[in-house]
Every structure is written in C-alpha cells, then in structure tokens.
Design an enzyme around this catalytic site. Structure first.
Site, PDB file in Angstrom:
ATOM      1  N   CYS A 103       0.863  -1.136   0.061  1.00  0.00           N
ATOM      2  CA  CYS A 103       0.058  -0.014  -0.068  1.00  0.00           C
ATOM      3  C   CYS A 103       0.800   1.233  -0.010  1.00  0.00           C
ATOM      4  CB  CYS A 103      -0.859   0.121   1.210  1.00  0.00           C
ATOM      5  SG  CYS A 103      -2.165   1.261   1.034  1.00  0.00           S
ATOM      6  N   CYS A 105      -0.048   4.044   1.527  1.00  0.00           N
ATOM      7  CA  CYS A 105      -0.381   5.065   2.409  1.00  0.00           C
ATOM      8  C   CYS A 105       0.994   5.459   3.616  1.00  0.00           C
ATOM      9  CB  CYS A 105      -1.303   4.772   3.289  1.00  0.00           C
ATOM     10  SG  CYS A 105      -1.314   3.261   4.175  1.00  0.00           S
ATOM     11  N   CYS A 113      -3.936   6.182   0.233  1.00  0.00           N
ATOM     12  CA  CYS A 113      -3.499   5.033  -0.151  1.00  0.00           C
ATOM     13  C   CYS A 113      -3.094   4.946  -1.763  1.00  0.00           C
ATOM     14  CB  CYS A 113      -4.397   3.834  -0.073  1.00  0.00           C
ATOM     15  SG  CYS A 113      -4.586   3.425   1.604  1.00  0.00           S
ATOM     16  N   LYS A 180     -12.211  -5.154   3.510  1.00  0.00           N
ATOM     17  CA  LYS A 180     -11.628  -4.223   4.527  1.00  0.00           C
ATOM     18  C   LYS A 180     -12.799  -2.945   4.555  1.00  0.00           C
ATOM     19  CE  LYS A 180      -7.482  -1.158   4.978  1.00  0.00           C
ATOM     20  NZ  LYS A 180      -6.160  -1.182   4.454  1.00  0.00           N
ATOM     21  N   ARG A 190      -2.229   3.564  12.600  1.00  0.00           N
ATOM     22  CA  ARG A 190      -1.818   4.901  11.698  1.00  0.00           C
ATOM     23  C   ARG A 190      -0.921   5.923  12.765  1.00  0.00           C
ATOM     24  NH1 ARG A 190      -7.821   6.045   9.329  1.00  0.00           N
ATOM     25  NH2 ARG A 190      -8.009   4.242   7.975  1.00  0.00           N
ATOM     26  N   GLU A 219     -16.754  -8.741  -3.154  1.00  0.00           N
ATOM     27  CA  GLU A 219     -15.478  -8.503  -3.023  1.00  0.00           C
ATOM     28  C   GLU A 219     -14.337  -9.672  -3.198  1.00  0.00           C
ATOM     29  OE1 GLU A 219     -13.905  -5.513  -3.182  1.00  0.00           O
ATOM     30  OE2 GLU A 219     -15.237  -3.993  -2.812  1.00  0.00           O
ATOM     31  N   LYS A 234     -10.904  -7.902   7.149  1.00  0.00           N
ATOM     32  CA  LYS A 234     -10.206  -6.946   8.486  1.00  0.00           C
ATOM     33  C   LYS A 234     -11.281  -5.660   8.645  1.00  0.00           C
ATOM     34  CE  LYS A 234      -6.820  -3.621   8.344  1.00  0.00           C
ATOM     35  NZ  LYS A 234      -5.839  -3.012   7.353  1.00  0.00           N
ATOM     36  N   SER A 260      -5.174  -3.172  15.199  1.00  0.00           N
ATOM     37  CA  SER A 260      -4.454  -2.023  16.158  1.00  0.00           C
ATOM     38  C   SER A 260      -5.620  -1.830  17.290  1.00  0.00           C
ATOM     39  CB  SER A 260      -3.542  -1.197  15.694  1.00  0.00           C
ATOM     40  OG  SER A 260      -4.912  -0.093  14.923  1.00  0.00           O
ATOM     41  N   TYR A 299      -1.164  -8.722  16.960  1.00  0.00           N
ATOM     42  CA  TYR A 299      -0.250  -8.053  17.423  1.00  0.00           C
ATOM     43  C   TYR A 299       0.234  -8.850  18.833  1.00  0.00           C
ATOM     44  CZ  TYR A 299      -1.102  -4.380  14.179  1.00  0.00           C
ATOM     45  OH  TYR A 299      -1.411  -3.707  13.124  1.00  0.00           O
TER      46      TYR A 299
HETATM   47  C1  PBG Z   1      -2.920   0.293   4.987  1.00  0.00           C
HETATM   48  C2  PBG Z   1      -3.002  -0.612   6.255  1.00  0.00           C
HETATM   49  C3  PBG Z   1      -3.993  -0.274   7.408  1.00  0.00           C
HETATM   50  C4  PBG Z   1      -3.853  -1.286   8.307  1.00  0.00           C
HETATM   51  C5  PBG Z   1      -3.087  -2.322   7.642  1.00  0.00           C
HETATM   52  N1  PBG Z   1      -2.679  -2.095   6.387  1.00  0.00           N
HETATM   53  C6  PBG Z   1      -4.315   1.081   7.691  1.00  0.00           C
HETATM   54  C7  PBG Z   1      -5.503   1.937   7.156  1.00  0.00           C
HETATM   55  O1  PBG Z   1      -6.099   1.290   6.168  1.00  0.00           O
HETATM   56  O2  PBG Z   1      -5.887   2.822   7.598  1.00  0.00           O
HETATM   57  C8  PBG Z   1      -4.383  -1.337   9.895  1.00  0.00           C
HETATM   58  C9  PBG Z   1      -3.972  -2.486  10.453  1.00  0.00           C
HETATM   59  C10 PBG Z   1      -4.233  -2.176  12.017  1.00  0.00           C
HETATM   60  O3  PBG Z   1      -5.268  -1.349  12.432  1.00  0.00           O
HETATM   61  O4  PBG Z   1      -3.861  -2.962  12.846  1.00  0.00           O
HETATM   62  N2  PBG Z   1      -3.656   0.437   4.037  1.00  0.00           N
END
Ligand code: PBG
Length: 310
Positions: A103, A105, A113, A180, A190, A219, A234, A260, A299
């Site tokens: 990605c 981002c 992204c 997602k 972030r 999807e 996710k 996270s 994690y």
């Molecule tokens: C990148 C990405 C993100 C996460 C994993 N890959 C952030 C987002 O989409 O903002 C989030 C993972 C997490 O919160 O643990 N696009």
C-alpha cells in the site's frame, strides 16, 4: 477432548513495523508491547519468534516524513526499509514466510493509499494500480513470499498477479485484503505507521460497516477471479459474521486481521485491571478461528509465546 478450535503458533502472522536507524526499539504509545524496530532489531526478534514456532510475518515501513511525497516514490526504491528487512531475514535463513503489506499510505505525504485525483477528492485508482505493480515487483525482488495488497483499489489483484507473472515471480502468492472496512479500529496503527490521512478519510475505497454481506462476498469473488491465493477480512473481532460467510464462499485460505484497535482495547482493559487480558486474548483469537479464519494477523505474538504451548 471435546474442544474443536485450538490455537497453534503457526496460525498467526506477526506484524513488524520497521523504521530507520540501528538498535532502535520504540514502543507505540497506543499499543503497549508493540515496537517500531530498526532492521537489525527486527531480525533478531523474528529469529526468536521463528524458533518459538511462528511461521510468518508481515512487514510495514515507518518512513521518515522527509522521504514522503505525493506519489509515495520511496515505496519503489529497492533499498527501502521493507526490502532491507526481507533481504536480512532471508540472508539469515530465518524460516518464516515474508509477507508485505502492499500500500502507498505509509509512503505518501498526504497519507492516502495512492496518488490523488486532481481535485484531491479521492485516490486515483488506475494511477495507483500502476505504482502498486512496481511496488509488488520491488518486494518480490527483495525476496517476499507473499504480497498482500491492502489499498482496496479496483482491479488490484489482477494487475499485481499479471505483473508478478510477467517478471518470473509466478511462485509469489497474493493475499488480498479483499474485505476491508473503513474502520475506527485502525486508529492506533496510524500512529504506529504514521499513515493517518492528512485530510479526508478512506470511505471512498474502504467498505461501509453497515453494508450488506453480499458486498463482502462480491469483493471476495472479484479477487478470487483475479487470482488471489488467499483472502482477508479486516478487522476481525467485530466482523465474525463476515469471516464466516467468506469461509463458506471461498476455497482458499481465509485470513483475518485482529487490528490495532482490537489490540489496544484488550491491553487497556487489562492494564486497568478491568478484564483478564490474557484470557481475553485467547478467547478473542479462538472466536476468530471458530468463525472460519485459517490464519490470523495479530499483535499478540509475544503474549502467545507464553499463553499457548506450540
Ligand atoms: C494500510 C493498512 C492499514 C492497516 C493495515 N494496512 C491502515 C488503514 O487502512 O488505514 C491497519 C491495521 C491495523 O489497524 O492494525 N492500508
């Protein structure tokens, strides 16, 4: 004897936040127990985790602001942090599958992204696809085993698969972040990856949590028809129904990402003495597997070393 769902260390994929420097290990404030690590520190940790029976990691780059630009060009450099980490892991023959989050981002100055459309309204889908194919080849050249595109761009799996095959990387797998959601549970990530959008949000390319389950399945169908080897849902804990539906729909491994915010909540509850965090860790991961996930990105690797035997 009567329990059906068991946790094994090989069920888990460990996220790694790799940053510049030598000997660096910075704890992420909103994710106690999770660190941004320089390549040397990350490699030592991964060797330990491999020895303990963990079989895969997924790498994220924590890129200095000064290296970020509107197109995320650092992502295409062959000596960037993610590539350096993979090369070191492979050079030291650490027996783990090397996965990379694909990605832009983490690399763009605006935190979106991919490059934006001229009016800054949203990400330019097709311009992003071109950059993602180059980023995928860059990761494969460094030795990545699995490429995991996470940007939710239309057509991303087909573009990446075609590009990898054309560059003689047909053996490199694609794990698509197929389903997602535009979720508030990503907040702490972030901070960890310094990838919050500077303006706007990700609602034009990530999914609405209130959308129909059929949207999630569409999807998945699209990504499978484009050649995805594995599909991801996710976040995980608040989307067990989606995991279950995707499991029934697809005949490839289903991966769930315990993100996270899920980590941060469990840790915060535990630290305040409000819940027994260790039991909640095992219970939450058991529920994610019971719903149908074959593999879980989490994690909690360090805790799991203590909590499950092998
Ligand atoms: C990148 C990405 C993100 C996460 C994993 N890959 C952030 C987002 O989409 O903002 C989030 C993972 C997490 O919160 O643990 N696009």
């Amino acid at each position: 004897m009567l329990q059906r769902t068991h946790l094994r260390r090989s069920d888990f994929i460990l996220p790694v936040f790799v940053c510049d420097g030598v000997g660096v290990k910075n704890e992420v404030t909103s994710m106690p127990g999770v660190y941004q690590m320089s390549v040397d520190v990350a490699v030592v940790w991964l060797a330990e985790m491999a020895h303990a029976g963990f079989r895969a990691f997924i790498a994220f780059g924590v890129i200095d602001r000064i290296k970020k630009d509107a197109n995320g060009s650092e992502a295409l450099r062959s000596d960037n942090l993610v590539c350096e980490l993979i090369r070191s892991v492979k050079a030291q023959k650490i027996e783990m599958a090397a996965m990379t989050d694909l990605c832009l981002c983490e690399y763009t100055s605006h935190g979106h992204c991919g490059p934006m459309t001229d009016d800054n309204a949203t990400v330019d889908n097709d311009a992003t696809l071109e950059l993602l194919t180059l980023q995928a080849i860059n990761h494969a050249n460094a030795g990545a085993d699995v490429i995991a595109p996470s940007g939710m761009m239309d057509g991303m799996v087909a573009s990446i698969r075609t590009a990898l095959d054309a560059a003689d990387f047909s053996h490199v797998s694609v794990l698509s972040y197929a389903v997602k959601y535009a979720s508030a549970f990503y907040g702490p990530f972030r901070d960890a990856a310094d990838s919050a959008p500077a303006f706007g949000d990700r609602h034009s390319y990530q999914m609405n949590p209130g959308g129909a389950i059929e949207e999630a399945l569409r999807e998945v169908d699209l990504d499978l028809s484009q050649g995805a080897d594995m599909v991801m849902v996710k976040p995980a804990g608040a989307y067990l129904d989606v995991i279950s539906a995707v499991r029934q729909r697809s005949n490839v491994p289903v991966v769930a990402y315990q993100v996270s915010g899920e980590y941060a909540m469990i840790m915060a509850g535990g630290r305040n003495g409000w819940i027994d965090a260790d039991r909640v860790i095992v219970e939450s991961l058991t529920a994610i597997k019971r719903a149908g996930a074959d593999l879980v990105i989490t994690y909690f690797g360090e805790r799991l070393k203590e909590l499950i035997e092998q």
